[in-house]
Design a protein around this motif. Structure first.
Motif, mmCIF file in Angstrom:
data_model
loop_
_atom_site.group_PDB
_atom_site.id
_atom_site.type_symbol
_atom_site.label_atom_id
_atom_site.label_comp_id
_atom_site.label_asym_id
_atom_site.label_seq_id
_atom_site.Cartn_x
_atom_site.Cartn_y
_atom_site.Cartn_z
ATOM 1 N N TYR A 35 -59.821 -28.104 -2.466
ATOM 2 C CA TYR A 35 -60.066 -27.142 -3.544
ATOM 3 C C TYR A 35 -59.161 -25.933 -3.324
ATOM 4 C CZ TYR A 35 -61.794 -23.224 -6.115
ATOM 5 O OH TYR A 35 -61.832 -22.124 -6.934
ATOM 6 N N ASP A 36 -58.526 -25.489 -4.400
ATOM 7 C CA ASP A 36 -57.786 -24.225 -4.401
ATOM 8 C C ASP A 36 -57.947 -23.661 -5.807
ATOM 9 O OD1 ASP A 36 -55.104 -23.048 -2.576
ATOM 10 O OD2 ASP A 36 -55.447 -22.270 -4.607
ATOM 11 N N ARG A 37 -58.000 -22.329 -5.911
ATOM 12 C CA ARG A 37 -58.119 -21.790 -7.280
ATOM 13 C C ARG A 37 -56.835 -22.055 -8.066
ATOM 14 N NH1 ARG A 37 -58.910 -15.659 -5.293
ATOM 15 N NH2 ARG A 37 -56.920 -15.382 -4.312
ATOM 16 N N GLU A 40 -52.962 -26.911 -8.860
ATOM 17 C CA GLU A 40 -51.765 -27.709 -8.522
ATOM 18 C C GLU A 40 -51.561 -27.807 -7.005
ATOM 19 O OE1 GLU A 40 -49.201 -25.505 -11.093
ATOM 20 O OE2 GLU A 40 -50.631 -26.261 -12.607
ATOM 21 N N ARG A 41 -51.902 -26.747 -6.306
ATOM 22 C CA ARG A 41 -51.758 -26.793 -4.836
ATOM 23 C C ARG A 41 -52.734 -27.820 -4.246
ATOM 24 N NH1 ARG A 41 -51.391 -20.261 -3.799
ATOM 25 N NH2 ARG A 41 -49.408 -20.015 -4.878
ATOM 26 N N ALA A 42 -53.947 -27.852 -4.803
ATOM 27 C CA ALA A 42 -54.932 -28.834 -4.321
ATOM 28 C C ALA A 42 -54.448 -30.246 -4.639
ATOM 29 C CB ALA A 42 -56.283 -28.562 -4.975
ATOM 30 N N SER A 74 -57.712 -16.916 1.894
ATOM 31 C CA SER A 74 -57.201 -15.687 2.504
ATOM 32 C C SER A 74 -58.370 -14.853 3.032
ATOM 33 C CB SER A 74 -56.320 -14.918 1.517
ATOM 34 O OG SER A 74 -56.886 -14.930 0.223
ATOM 35 N N ASN A 75 -58.055 -13.892 3.908
ATOM 36 C CA ASN A 75 -59.079 -13.229 4.726
ATOM 37 C C ASN A 75 -60.256 -12.649 3.944
ATOM 38 O OD1 ASN A 75 -57.127 -13.719 6.602
ATOM 39 N ND2 ASN A 75 -56.621 -11.599 7.024
ATOM 40 N N GLU A 76 -59.981 -12.107 2.748
ATOM 41 C CA GLU A 76 -61.014 -11.326 2.060
ATOM 42 C C GLU A 76 -62.135 -12.188 1.494
ATOM 43 O OE1 GLU A 76 -58.329 -12.343 0.683
ATOM 44 O OE2 GLU A 76 -58.509 -12.512 -1.493
ATOM 45 N N SER A 160 -42.433 -15.375 5.569
ATOM 46 C CA SER A 160 -41.661 -16.611 5.710
ATOM 47 C C SER A 160 -42.566 -17.767 6.144
ATOM 48 C CB SER A 160 -40.507 -16.427 6.706
ATOM 49 O OG SER A 160 -41.025 -15.975 7.930
ATOM 50 N N TRP A 161 -43.898 -17.536 6.131
ATOM 51 C CA TRP A 161 -44.843 -18.590 6.525
ATOM 52 C C TRP A 161 -45.747 -19.018 5.365
ATOM 53 C CZ3 TRP A 161 -47.398 -22.066 9.571
ATOM 54 C CH2 TRP A 161 -48.769 -22.228 9.335
ATOM 55 N N GLY A 162 -46.409 -18.072 4.703
ATOM 56 C CA GLY A 162 -47.415 -18.376 3.670
ATOM 57 C C GLY A 162 -46.803 -19.115 2.490
ATOM 58 N N ILE A 163 -47.693 -19.618 1.627
ATOM 59 C CA ILE A 163 -47.211 -20.420 0.491
ATOM 60 C C ILE A 163 -46.437 -19.545 -0.501
ATOM 61 C CG2 ILE A 163 -49.314 -20.260 -0.968
ATOM 62 C CD1 ILE A 163 -48.815 -23.435 -1.278
ATOM 63 N N ASP A 164 -46.796 -18.255 -0.577
ATOM 64 C CA ASP A 164 -46.040 -17.315 -1.405
ATOM 65 C C ASP A 164 -44.982 -16.670 -0.510
ATOM 66 O OD1 ASP A 164 -45.017 -15.273 -2.882
ATOM 67 O OD2 ASP A 164 -46.895 -14.149 -3.061
ATOM 68 N N THR A 169 -46.665 -11.180 -0.872
ATOM 69 C CA THR A 169 -47.691 -11.976 -0.183
ATOM 70 C C THR A 169 -48.987 -11.173 0.071
ATOM 71 O OG1 THR A 169 -48.225 -13.159 1.858
ATOM 72 C CG2 THR A 169 -46.582 -11.439 2.058
ATOM 73 N N TRP A 170 -50.123 -11.885 0.003
ATOM 74 C CA TRP A 170 -51.415 -11.228 0.253
ATOM 75 C C TRP A 170 -51.496 -10.672 1.674
ATOM 76 C CZ3 TRP A 170 -54.475 -12.745 4.265
ATOM 77 C CH2 TRP A 170 -54.271 -14.031 4.781
ATOM 78 N N PHE A 171 -50.722 -11.245 2.606
ATOM 79 C CA PHE A 171 -50.761 -10.768 4.001
ATOM 80 C C PHE A 171 -50.401 -9.273 4.079
ATOM 81 C CE2 PHE A 171 -50.194 -15.342 4.940
ATOM 82 C CZ PHE A 171 -50.997 -15.506 6.053
HETATM 83 N N1 LIG Z 1 -55.209 -20.143 13.041
HETATM 84 C C1 LIG Z 1 -53.955 -19.839 12.788
HETATM 85 O O1 LIG Z 1 -53.093 -19.931 13.661
HETATM 86 C C2 LIG Z 1 -53.568 -19.361 11.410
HETATM 87 C C3 LIG Z 1 -52.227 -19.374 11.024
HETATM 88 C C4 LIG Z 1 -51.928 -18.954 9.717
HETATM 89 C C5 LIG Z 1 -52.921 -18.525 8.849
HETATM 90 N N2 LIG Z 1 -54.219 -18.501 9.276
HETATM 91 C C6 LIG Z 1 -55.308 -18.038 8.385
HETATM 92 O O2 LIG Z 1 -55.561 -19.028 7.392
HETATM 93 C C7 LIG Z 1 -55.953 -18.407 6.165
HETATM 94 C C8 LIG Z 1 -55.013 -18.895 5.069
HETATM 95 O O3 LIG Z 1 -53.678 -18.562 5.434
HETATM 96 P P1 LIG Z 1 -52.414 -19.355 4.875
HETATM 97 O O4 LIG Z 1 -51.304 -19.034 5.823
HETATM 98 O O5 LIG Z 1 -52.733 -20.747 4.591
HETATM 99 O O6 LIG Z 1 -52.175 -18.540 3.501
HETATM 100 P P2 LIG Z 1 -51.437 -19.064 2.187
HETATM 101 O O7 LIG Z 1 -51.156 -17.845 1.377
HETATM 102 O O8 LIG Z 1 -50.303 -19.953 2.544
HETATM 103 O O9 LIG Z 1 -52.540 -19.958 1.447
HETATM 104 C C9 LIG Z 1 -53.779 -19.460 1.015
HETATM 105 C C10 LIG Z 1 -54.269 -20.405 -0.082
HETATM 106 O O10 LIG Z 1 -55.630 -20.109 -0.341
HETATM 107 C C11 LIG Z 1 -55.840 -20.044 -1.741
HETATM 108 N N3 LIG Z 1 -56.959 -19.139 -1.953
HETATM 109 C C12 LIG Z 1 -57.047 -17.848 -1.561
HETATM 110 N N4 LIG Z 1 -58.234 -17.349 -1.906
HETATM 111 C C13 LIG Z 1 -58.916 -18.332 -2.526
HETATM 112 C C14 LIG Z 1 -60.200 -18.416 -3.110
HETATM 113 N N5 LIG Z 1 -61.019 -17.372 -3.139
HETATM 114 N N6 LIG Z 1 -60.570 -19.608 -3.657
HETATM 115 C C15 LIG Z 1 -59.731 -20.648 -3.652
HETATM 116 N N7 LIG Z 1 -58.507 -20.644 -3.105
HETATM 117 C C16 LIG Z 1 -58.109 -19.482 -2.545
HETATM 118 C C17 LIG Z 1 -54.538 -19.529 -2.326
HETATM 119 O O11 LIG Z 1 -54.399 -19.898 -3.697
HETATM 120 C C18 LIG Z 1 -53.520 -20.233 -1.413
HETATM 121 O O12 LIG Z 1 -53.145 -21.490 -1.925
HETATM 122 C C19 LIG Z 1 -55.878 -16.893 6.426
HETATM 123 O O13 LIG Z 1 -57.147 -16.399 6.738
HETATM 124 C C20 LIG Z 1 -54.955 -16.767 7.627
HETATM 125 O O14 LIG Z 1 -55.209 -15.628 8.421
HETATM 126 C C21 LIG Z 1 -54.554 -18.931 10.522
#
Ligand SMILES: NC(=O)c1ccc[n+]([C@@H]2O[C@H](COP(=O)([O-])OP(=O)(O)OC[C@H]3O[C@@H](n4cnc5c(N)ncnc54)[C@H](O)[C@@H]3O)[C@@H](O)[C@H]2O)c1
Length: 335
Positions: A35-37, A40-42, A74-76, A160-164, A169-171
């Motif tokens: 599931y992703d909001r 397409e990503r899902a 994401s964290n929030e 340079s890591w997240g999908i955006d 980026t939300w980070f």
């Molecule tokens: N353990 C680790 O080493 C490690 C490494 C990287 C990221 N993380 C953590 O993983 C989490 C995700 O990071 P990421 O790098 O994959 O980010 P990302 O931006 O690449 O992906 C986040 C995804 O979550 C989706 N999303 C966000 N909020 C949502 C919601 N409320 N409902 C549905 N989908 C939602 C977004 O659409 C996006 O596709 C973060 O909390 C990050 O801190 C952990």
């Protein structure tokens, strides 16, 4: 329980590189539901990892065939998804940082207690081979007591890591990341120090700032991109730590532990991931396994440990309480 089905909330980078492949490779997992909001990503991940998609998060919570959920949003939103998943009777593996405030983290822990389900948090540093070996040497007091330590985690930054892959980026957003590099990389090393030393950081002096990263408008980001700190533990050990999103070269993931009878150098050398130097001049070099980096994804062992805890009904190796303890240190660093 003999076999499980899992749901994943959030289909970004951590799901693509770690949760999805590791669930797919786990022999006890029958199905992955994405599931992703952003649907397409899902769909893309369901195709890549032979899973199924649901169109709403409620559909995941209410699906009786799903035993466990990875919260990779994401964290929030961790406190919302992880809490709801637990209260709907699912075991939860939450990404770190556990939440964006202590109150939110406590909500998740309360839901875990009420539900009696497993809660694990992805502090994957504990699982790497060199950290495991160092832990064993420390537990056996091979070098006597630990006196001081220094630890670092830094790379080029999450844009340079997240999908955006952009500066939007939300980070980089205060209301979504909350803690910047402190909660992104720092919390890993605080958890690691607690784990390696069987101890807890109690007192913190820290500086943090947004030294280099700019948002999509060219302004300095709202969260810190660098942290340096001095730490004192409950057992009286002293240490230093630095966390950075502006190490523009090879990733630095190194830790040094200084003990009564010698030094342990962990992930300083890519070939010899653990080097032990004793007071009387002996040097032992351990070739274990290169650490996972953003460019080198290997099995973290976290997903296997979570599934194992469910199958064998044991306490997960990283609990909600462990994660809350580390989060409290991050909050002290930011204060
Ligand atoms: N353990 C680790 O080493 C490690 C490494 C990287 C990221 N993380 C953590 O993983 C989490 C995700 O990071 P990421 O790098 O994959 O980010 P990302 O931006 O690449 O992906 C986040 C995804 O979550 C989706 N999303 C966000 N909020 C949502 C919601 N409320 N409902 C549905 N989908 C939602 C977004 O659409 C996006 O596709 C973060 O909390 C990050 O801190 C952990």
């Amino acid at each position: 329980m003999e076999r499980i089905r899992v749901g994943i909330i959030g289909c970004g980078s951590i799901t693509r590189f770690r949760h999805a492949p590791e669930y797919q490779a786990n022999p006890y997992v029958d199905e992955i539901v994405f599931y992703d909001r952003n649907i397409e990503r899902a769909q893309a991940l369901a195709e890549e990892f032979d899973g199924r998609v649901v169109a709403s998060v409620e559909a995941l919570y209410q699906d009786p065939s799903i035993d466990a959920i990875s919260d990779c949003s994401s964290n929030e939103t961790h406190h919302i998804h992880s809490t709801n998943a637990l209260l709907n009777g699912k075991h939860v593996l939450s990404e770190k940082p556990l939440a964006i405030s202590i109150e939110h983290a406590e909500e998740i822990l309360e839901a875990q207690r009420k539900s009696g389900k497993k809660l694990m948090v992805d502090h994957n540093q504990r699982f790497t081979k060199a950290h495991q070996k160092a832990k064993q040497l420390i537990n056996n007091k091979e070098l006597g007591e630990v006196l001081t330590f220094k630890t670092t985690f830094g790379h080029q930054g999450p844009e340079s890591w997240g999908i955006d892959q952009s500066n939007a980026t939300w980070f980089f957003k205060k209301e979504r990341s909350h803690s910047g590099v402190a909660g992104d990389l720092g919390v890993h090393k605080i958890d690691l120090i607690h784990y390696l030393l069987n101890d807890e950081v109690e007192d913190v002096h820290a500086f943090h700032g947004a030294l280099d990263k700019k948002n999509e408008h060219g302004d300095p980001i709202e969260v810190c991109d660098n942290v340096v700190c001095a730490l004192k533990t409950k057992k009286g050990r002293l240490g230093t730590a630095s966390f950075s999103w502006s190490y523009y070269g090879a990733e630095d993931n190194s830790t040094t532990v200084y003990c009564e009878k010698g030094i342990m150098k962990i992930y300083h050398d890519p070939e010899d991931q653990l080097i032990v130097e004793t007071k009387d001049g002996e040097v032992v070099r351990y070739q274990l396994e290169p650490i996972q980096t953003n460019d080198n994804q290997t099995n973290t062992g976290v997903i296997d440990a979570f599934v194992d805890a469910i199958i064998h009904d044991t306490v997960p190796p990283v609990t909600g309480d462990d994660a809350l303890t580390s989060l409290k240190v991050i909050e002290k660093i930011l204060r």
